[in-house]
Design a protein around this motif. Structure first.
Motif, PDB file in Angstrom:
ATOM      1  N   ILE A 322      -6.866  -2.076   2.932  1.00  0.00           N
ATOM      2  CA  ILE A 322      -6.980  -2.023   1.468  1.00  0.00           C
ATOM      3  C   ILE A 322      -5.993  -1.016   0.900  1.00  0.00           C
ATOM      4  CG2 ILE A 322      -8.472  -1.249  -0.425  1.00  0.00           C
ATOM      5  CD1 ILE A 322     -10.801  -2.520   1.114  1.00  0.00           C
ATOM      6  N   GLY A 323      -5.955   0.169   1.493  1.00  0.00           N
ATOM      7  CA  GLY A 323      -5.059   1.216   1.001  1.00  0.00           C
ATOM      8  C   GLY A 323      -3.598   0.807   1.046  1.00  0.00           C
ATOM      9  N   ILE A 324      -3.175   0.218   2.155  1.00  0.00           N
ATOM     10  CA  ILE A 324      -1.775  -0.205   2.306  1.00  0.00           C
ATOM     11  C   ILE A 324      -1.437  -1.320   1.324  1.00  0.00           C
ATOM     12  CG2 ILE A 324      -0.121  -1.286   3.875  1.00  0.00           C
ATOM     13  CD1 ILE A 324      -1.555   0.176   6.182  1.00  0.00           C
ATOM     14  N   SER A 325      -2.333  -2.290   1.186  1.00  0.00           N
ATOM     15  CA  SER A 325      -2.097  -3.417   0.276  1.00  0.00           C
ATOM     16  C   SER A 325      -2.044  -2.957  -1.176  1.00  0.00           C
ATOM     17  CB  SER A 325      -3.196  -4.473   0.447  1.00  0.00           C
ATOM     18  OG  SER A 325      -3.274  -4.909   1.777  1.00  0.00           O
ATOM     19  N   VAL A 326      -2.964  -2.090  -1.538  1.00  0.00           N
ATOM     20  CA  VAL A 326      -2.992  -1.566  -2.907  1.00  0.00           C
ATOM     21  C   VAL A 326      -1.751  -0.724  -3.188  1.00  0.00           C
ATOM     22  CG1 VAL A 326      -4.196   0.043  -4.449  1.00  0.00           C
ATOM     23  CG2 VAL A 326      -5.489  -1.672  -3.169  1.00  0.00           C
ATOM     24  N   MET A 327      -1.296   0.045  -2.205  1.00  0.00           N
ATOM     25  CA  MET A 327      -0.088   0.846  -2.367  1.00  0.00           C
ATOM     26  C   MET A 327       1.103  -0.036  -2.746  1.00  0.00           C
ATOM     27  SD  MET A 327       1.889   3.237   0.457  1.00  0.00           S
ATOM     28  CE  MET A 327       2.169   1.840   1.573  1.00  0.00           C
ATOM     29  N   ILE A 328       1.266  -1.133  -2.027  1.00  0.00           N
ATOM     30  CA  ILE A 328       2.377  -2.054  -2.309  1.00  0.00           C
ATOM     31  C   ILE A 328       2.181  -2.717  -3.671  1.00  0.00           C
ATOM     32  CG2 ILE A 328       3.574  -4.144  -1.540  1.00  0.00           C
ATOM     33  CD1 ILE A 328       2.620  -3.383   1.307  1.00  0.00           C
ATOM     34  N   GLY A 329       0.947  -3.134  -3.954  1.00  0.00           N
ATOM     35  CA  GLY A 329       0.663  -3.806  -5.218  1.00  0.00           C
ATOM     36  C   GLY A 329       0.914  -2.916  -6.426  1.00  0.00           C
ATOM     37  N   ILE A 330       0.420  -1.685  -6.383  1.00  0.00           N
ATOM     38  CA  ILE A 330       0.612  -0.761  -7.509  1.00  0.00           C
ATOM     39  C   ILE A 330       2.086  -0.420  -7.669  1.00  0.00           C
ATOM     40  CG2 ILE A 330       0.138   1.556  -8.377  1.00  0.00           C
ATOM     41  CD1 ILE A 330      -2.592   1.401  -7.098  1.00  0.00           C
ATOM     42  N   GLN A 331       2.772  -0.168  -6.557  1.00  0.00           N
ATOM     43  CA  GLN A 331       4.191   0.188  -6.632  1.00  0.00           C
ATOM     44  C   GLN A 331       4.998  -0.952  -7.241  1.00  0.00           C
ATOM     45  OE1 GLN A 331       5.650   2.223  -3.174  1.00  0.00           O
ATOM     46  NE2 GLN A 331       7.786   1.686  -3.586  1.00  0.00           N
ATOM     47  N   ALA A 332       4.703  -2.182  -6.836  1.00  0.00           N
ATOM     48  CA  ALA A 332       5.406  -3.339  -7.395  1.00  0.00           C
ATOM     49  C   ALA A 332       5.093  -3.490  -8.882  1.00  0.00           C
ATOM     50  CB  ALA A 332       5.019  -4.601  -6.640  1.00  0.00           C
ATOM     51  N   PHE A 333       3.830  -3.304  -9.260  1.00  0.00           N
ATOM     52  CA  PHE A 333       3.421  -3.439 -10.660  1.00  0.00           C
ATOM     53  C   PHE A 333       4.091  -2.401 -11.541  1.00  0.00           C
ATOM     54  CE2 PHE A 333       0.519  -2.201 -14.115  1.00  0.00           C
ATOM     55  CZ  PHE A 333       0.471  -3.397 -14.823  1.00  0.00           C
ATOM     56  N   VAL A 334       4.116  -1.145 -11.088  1.00  0.00           N
ATOM     57  CA  VAL A 334       4.728  -0.075 -11.877  1.00  0.00           C
ATOM     58  C   VAL A 334       6.231  -0.302 -12.028  1.00  0.00           C
ATOM     59  CG1 VAL A 334       5.243   2.403 -11.923  1.00  0.00           C
ATOM     60  CG2 VAL A 334       2.963   1.612 -11.277  1.00  0.00           C
ATOM     61  N   ASN A 335       6.890  -0.741 -10.935  1.00  0.00           N
ATOM     62  CA  ASN A 335       8.326  -0.997 -11.007  1.00  0.00           C
ATOM     63  C   ASN A 335       8.636  -2.149 -11.964  1.00  0.00           C
ATOM     64  OD1 ASN A 335      10.628  -2.929  -9.738  1.00  0.00           O
ATOM     65  ND2 ASN A 335      11.227  -0.787  -9.549  1.00  0.00           N
ATOM     66  N   LEU A 336       7.928  -3.264 -11.813  1.00  0.00           N
ATOM     67  CA  LEU A 336       8.163  -4.425 -12.665  1.00  0.00           C
ATOM     68  C   LEU A 336       7.784  -4.130 -14.111  1.00  0.00           C
ATOM     69  CD1 LEU A 336       6.814  -7.167 -10.240  1.00  0.00           C
ATOM     70  CD2 LEU A 336       9.205  -6.695 -10.784  1.00  0.00           C
ATOM     71  N   GLY A 337       6.762  -3.303 -14.292  1.00  0.00           N
ATOM     72  CA  GLY A 337       6.377  -2.905 -15.642  1.00  0.00           C
ATOM     73  C   GLY A 337       7.461  -2.111 -16.330  1.00  0.00           C
ATOM     74  N   ALA A 338       8.148  -1.256 -15.582  1.00  0.00           N
ATOM     75  CA  ALA A 338       9.245  -0.466 -16.143  1.00  0.00           C
ATOM     76  C   ALA A 338      10.447  -1.346 -16.469  1.00  0.00           C
ATOM     77  CB  ALA A 338       9.646   0.633 -15.163  1.00  0.00           C
ATOM     78  N   VAL A 339      10.757  -2.291 -15.594  1.00  0.00           N
ATOM     79  CA  VAL A 339      11.908  -3.185 -15.787  1.00  0.00           C
ATOM     80  C   VAL A 339      11.721  -4.072 -17.009  1.00  0.00           C
ATOM     81  CG1 VAL A 339      13.189  -5.127 -14.782  1.00  0.00           C
ATOM     82  CG2 VAL A 339      12.578  -3.171 -13.362  1.00  0.00           C
ATOM     83  N   THR A 340      10.482  -4.484 -17.267  1.00  0.00           N
ATOM     84  CA  THR A 340      10.202  -5.394 -18.377  1.00  0.00           C
ATOM     85  C   THR A 340       9.748  -4.674 -19.644  1.00  0.00           C
ATOM     86  OG1 THR A 340       7.952  -5.699 -17.520  1.00  0.00           O
ATOM     87  CG2 THR A 340       9.614  -7.306 -16.845  1.00  0.00           C
ATOM     88  N   GLY A 341       9.598  -3.346 -19.583  1.00  0.00           N
ATOM     89  CA  GLY A 341       9.211  -2.592 -20.767  1.00  0.00           C
ATOM     90  C   GLY A 341       7.726  -2.533 -21.021  1.00  0.00           C
TER      91      GLY A 341
END
Length: 396
Positions: A322-341
């Motif tokens: 769970i921890g590893i999967s959530v780490m990847i998920g949150i990191q991807a979400f934060v990065n994509l959120g920044a790219v798209t504003g």
């Protein structure tokens, strides 16, 4: 015995991971070749070569951790060594660290640059998974089960705040919240933990104020990253510059894209095109279908990780997955959120795709651990009478 183990590996998961990393390697080369020559005065393939070496090292660590039984990380001696190492590295960063992107987050050892945050995230996942597994009998006794490890995590977050790295803190707090929610605690305990979290943040801000670091942490330059995404077109040449050029990259790509290597924004217009904003380059050069492929592979990896956690009968393995999967998920979400504003720009990279040796190496190591959990879970399912069954966590 060995043949049975080899048959139990999830080769679809491994294939998706390899394809995503190779796409990232190609896009790092495409996104960085102009920047390498014009900004850094090095060869056009400089960042590509470094990323390739990191990928090779990461694949080595992936193979090692994929074969080492994951339960070894539950050993108390290993946990203490990891925690001491992480705290020591974070302290060294504050004294001898290299500043880049308005944050002192790197240790430079000759040609090698290490970002301790990457090891910190994985260490916290292993630590909390082990602690909460060992305290299942009294998990709702917060003073004995939850508060002690959370205090240690908040201290680590304080060290990261001194750099400062807000994106890193956001990732860690998200990971901690996910593991705590899945640890088997009651709803009443969850509410108490949320209140304690708010108090912890207030205490951390108070300490920063007393020590005189509040102005450093919340300087106008750093706050501009948070305010610029709200109205980027008001100051297109200032706070909104990076996001506006990200929009131009995404809008130019369309469905088919401009073609691999044919992007314009990476040629000095889009800062950090090979790190934080590599998805904008993918959108411009590979179009909608390229973005869909990358997002599909990321989603598949995250979903498989959560499925592994769901199927795992061992509480430690489940929390680790769970921890590893959530780490990847949150990191991807934060990065994509920044790219798209959608979110402020925090300097978080896209997992497996963005340039970053420390990030890629540690992510591959974490994927090896996740693969090992999957293998043991599949082995138990196929050869159930050869592996003792354990109690699963109630909330998973």
């Amino acid at each position: 015995m060995l043949k049975k183990i080899i048959r139990c590996y999830d080769y679809k998961f491994i294939a998706a991971l390899v394809v995503l990393c190779l796409i990232g390697l190609v896009m790092v080369y495409s996104a960085s070749m102009v920047t390498a020559i014009s900004r850094y005065g090095v060869a056009g393939d400089y960042f590509y070569q470094k990323q390739k070496l990191a990928l090779i090292a990461g694949f080595f660590f992936f193979c090692v951790t994929a074969f080492i039984p994951y339960k070894i990380y539950q050993d108390k001696k290993i946990l203490k060594i990891l925690l001491v190492a992480v705290i020591a590295l974070l302290a060294l960063v504050l004294v001898f660290g290299h500043t880049a992107g308005n944050a002192t987050s790197w240790l430079v050892l000759g040609p090698i640059r290490i970002q301790p945050l990457e090891l910190t995230k994985l260490t916290i996942i292993v630590y909390l998974a082990a602690v909460f597994t060992n305290k299942q009998e009294y998990i709702n006794d917060l003073k004995r089960s939850i508060i002690p490890p959370i205090v240690i995590v908040l201290f680590i977050c304080f060290l990261i705040a001194m750099q400062p790295d807000y994106g890193g803190i956001l990732l860690i707090l998200g990971i901690v919240a996910a593991i705590v929610l899945c640890s088997g605690i009651s709803r009443k305990s969850m509410i108490k933990i949320a209140l304690l979290g708010v108090i912890g943040v207030i205490v951390m801000l108070f300490v920063l104020l007393v020590t005189g670091h509040i102005d450093t942490v919340f300087s106008p330059v750093r706050l501009a990253r948070f305010t610029g995404f709200l109205h980027p077109f008001r100051d297109q040449q200032g706070d909104g510059y990076q996001l506006v050029n990200s929009y131009l990259s995404i809008g130019t790509g369309g469905l088919q894209g401009q073609g691999l290597g044919q992007g314009i924004q990476k040629a000095g217009y889009l800062p950090e095109s090979h790190t934080d904003f590599i998805m904008a380059v993918i959108a411009e050069e590979l179009g909608f279908w390229g973005v869909l492929l990358v997002l599909g592979l990321l989603f598949f990896i995250i979903l498989q990780g959560l499925k592994i956690a769901r199927r795992c009968n061992d509480p430690f393995g489940a929390l680790l997955a769970i921890g590893i999967s959530v780490m990847i998920g949150i990191q991807a979400f934060v990065n994509l959120g920044a790219v798209t504003g959608i979110l402020p720009i925090t300097g978080v990279t896209l997992p497996f795709v963005s340039f970053g040796g420390s990030s890629l190496t540690l992510l591959m190591l974490a994927m090896g651990v996740l693969t090992n959990i999957s293998m043991f879970t599949n082995y138990e399912k196929k050869y159930r009478n050869q592996v003792p069954k354990q109690n699963k966590l109630k909330s998973i």
